[in-house]
Design an enzyme around this catalytic site. Structure first.
Site, PDB file in Angstrom:
ATOM      1  N   HIS A  46      15.536  37.815  55.267  1.00  0.00           N
ATOM      2  CA  HIS A  46      16.758  37.226  54.695  1.00  0.00           C
ATOM      3  C   HIS A  46      16.706  35.701  54.735  1.00  0.00           C
ATOM      4  CE1 HIS A  46      20.981  37.048  53.496  1.00  0.00           C
ATOM      5  NE2 HIS A  46      21.046  36.010  54.311  1.00  0.00           N
ATOM      6  N   ASN A  87      18.186  30.680  41.027  1.00  0.00           N
ATOM      7  CA  ASN A  87      19.456  29.962  41.036  1.00  0.00           C
ATOM      8  C   ASN A  87      19.824  29.594  42.466  1.00  0.00           C
ATOM      9  OD1 ASN A  87      19.843  30.328  38.215  1.00  0.00           O
ATOM     10  ND2 ASN A  87      20.560  32.422  38.580  1.00  0.00           N
ATOM     11  N   GLY A  93      25.146  29.546  39.396  1.00  0.00           N
ATOM     12  CA  GLY A  93      25.516  30.940  39.179  1.00  0.00           C
ATOM     13  C   GLY A  93      24.904  31.912  40.159  1.00  0.00           C
ATOM     14  N   THR A  95      24.848  34.570  42.724  1.00  0.00           N
ATOM     15  CA  THR A  95      25.871  35.531  43.141  1.00  0.00           C
ATOM     16  C   THR A  95      25.444  36.347  44.345  1.00  0.00           C
ATOM     17  OG1 THR A  95      25.038  37.152  41.555  1.00  0.00           O
ATOM     18  CG2 THR A  95      26.864  35.745  40.824  1.00  0.00           C
ATOM     19  N   HIS A  98      20.759  35.990  48.959  1.00  0.00           N
ATOM     20  CA  HIS A  98      19.455  36.345  49.544  1.00  0.00           C
ATOM     21  C   HIS A  98      18.489  35.932  48.448  1.00  0.00           C
ATOM     22  CE1 HIS A  98      16.742  39.495  51.731  1.00  0.00           C
ATOM     23  NE2 HIS A  98      15.984  38.878  50.828  1.00  0.00           N
ATOM     24  N   HIS A 100      16.045  35.124  45.510  1.00  0.00           N
ATOM     25  CA  HIS A 100      15.349  36.026  44.584  1.00  0.00           C
ATOM     26  C   HIS A 100      14.880  35.222  43.385  1.00  0.00           C
ATOM     27  CE1 HIS A 100      19.706  36.064  43.956  1.00  0.00           C
ATOM     28  NE2 HIS A 100      19.457  36.109  42.642  1.00  0.00           N
ATOM     29  N   HIS A 102      14.087  35.412  39.562  1.00  0.00           N
ATOM     30  CA  HIS A 102      14.254  36.220  38.358  1.00  0.00           C
ATOM     31  C   HIS A 102      12.953  36.086  37.561  1.00  0.00           C
ATOM     32  CE1 HIS A 102      18.773  36.579  38.391  1.00  0.00           C
ATOM     33  NE2 HIS A 102      18.638  35.532  39.171  1.00  0.00           N
TER      34      HIS A 102
HETATM   35  P1  5GP Z   1      21.943  35.488  40.793  1.00  0.00           P
HETATM   36  O1  5GP Z   1      23.139  35.367  39.890  1.00  0.00           O
HETATM   37  O2  5GP Z   1      22.356  35.501  42.273  1.00  0.00           O
HETATM   38  O3  5GP Z   1      20.858  34.489  40.521  1.00  0.00           O
HETATM   39  O4  5GP Z   1      21.305  36.882  40.473  1.00  0.00           O
HETATM   40  C1  5GP Z   1      21.760  38.091  41.018  1.00  0.00           C
HETATM   41  C2  5GP Z   1      21.190  39.196  40.175  1.00  0.00           C
HETATM   42  O5  5GP Z   1      21.304  40.408  40.894  1.00  0.00           O
HETATM   43  C3  5GP Z   1      21.919  39.397  38.837  1.00  0.00           C
HETATM   44  O6  5GP Z   1      21.003  39.235  37.769  1.00  0.00           O
HETATM   45  C4  5GP Z   1      22.479  40.810  38.943  1.00  0.00           C
HETATM   46  O7  5GP Z   1      22.439  41.503  37.706  1.00  0.00           O
HETATM   47  C5  5GP Z   1      21.579  41.438  39.992  1.00  0.00           C
HETATM   48  N1  5GP Z   1      22.205  42.499  40.752  1.00  0.00           N
HETATM   49  C6  5GP Z   1      23.432  42.467  41.333  1.00  0.00           C
HETATM   50  N2  5GP Z   1      23.678  43.631  41.973  1.00  0.00           N
HETATM   51  C7  5GP Z   1      22.569  44.400  41.778  1.00  0.00           C
HETATM   52  C8  5GP Z   1      22.230  45.714  42.208  1.00  0.00           C
HETATM   53  O8  5GP Z   1      22.984  46.412  42.894  1.00  0.00           O
HETATM   54  N3  5GP Z   1      21.011  46.185  41.831  1.00  0.00           N
HETATM   55  C9  5GP Z   1      20.144  45.437  41.079  1.00  0.00           C
HETATM   56  N4  5GP Z   1      18.989  46.003  40.767  1.00  0.00           N
HETATM   57  N5  5GP Z   1      20.446  44.196  40.661  1.00  0.00           N
HETATM   58  C10 5GP Z   1      21.639  43.683  41.015  1.00  0.00           C
HETATM   59 ZN    ZN Z   2      19.522  39.514  52.864  1.00  0.00          ZN
END
Ligand code: 5GP
Ligand code: ZN
Length: 114
Positions: A46, A87, A93, A95, A98, A100, A102
């Site tokens: 994490h 991000n 953006g 959300t 943790h 990640h 893309h």
């Molecule tokens: P962020 O907005 O934090 O850069 O990206 C979060 C990503 O996580 C979003 O693209 C969203 O669609 C994805 N996401 C959110 N909840 C879940 C989930 O339960 N399963 C999967 N596979 N993706 C998720």
């Molecule tokens: Zn985490």
């Protein structure tokens, strides 16, 4: 982190659609894909955001990119091109807190992003 969605995926408590895994990294398909291939690549450890990456995490973060390269080849668009983005914070953006990457591929991507 017991209350983190992506930690639950890393531990196997929640089972995403996994496309790549090794000892340190897990990659799975985004639930709301923005391209024909939209994969999220996470460290199993994490780390909340880019702002929380410490110097001893740098090798681990590099492994996220190594995974992106491998998955792009696996998905068949390594030669055509693809985008890798992380991000950080509210204005970008983020959300899920943790980190990640893309990985987006399989179509022509526009620049700049919104
Ligand atoms: P962020 O907005 O934090 O850069 O990206 C979060 C990503 O996580 C979003 O693209 C969203 O669609 C994805 N996401 C959110 N909840 C879940 C989930 O339960 N399963 C999967 N596979 N993706 C998720
Ligand atoms: Zn985490």
């Amino acid at each position: 982190m017991t209350d983190c969605l992506f930690c639950k995926m890393a531990s196997g408590e929640i089972k995403p659609n996994i496309v790549f895994e090794n000892d340190d990294v897990l990659a799975f398909r985004d639930i709301n894909p923005q391209a024909p291939t939209h994969v999220l690549i996470i460290p199993k450890k994490h780390i909340a955001s880019i702002n929380d990456i410490h110097s001893d995490d740098e090798t681990l973060v590099g492994k996220l990119y190594a995974a992106a390269k491998a998955i792009a080849k696996q998905e068949g668009f390594a030669g055509d091109g693809y985008r890798v983005v992380m991000n950080c914070g509210e204005d970008a953006g983020q959300t899920v807190f943790h980190i990640h990457l893309h990985l987006l591929g399989g179509r022509k991507l526009t620049w700049p992003p919104g």
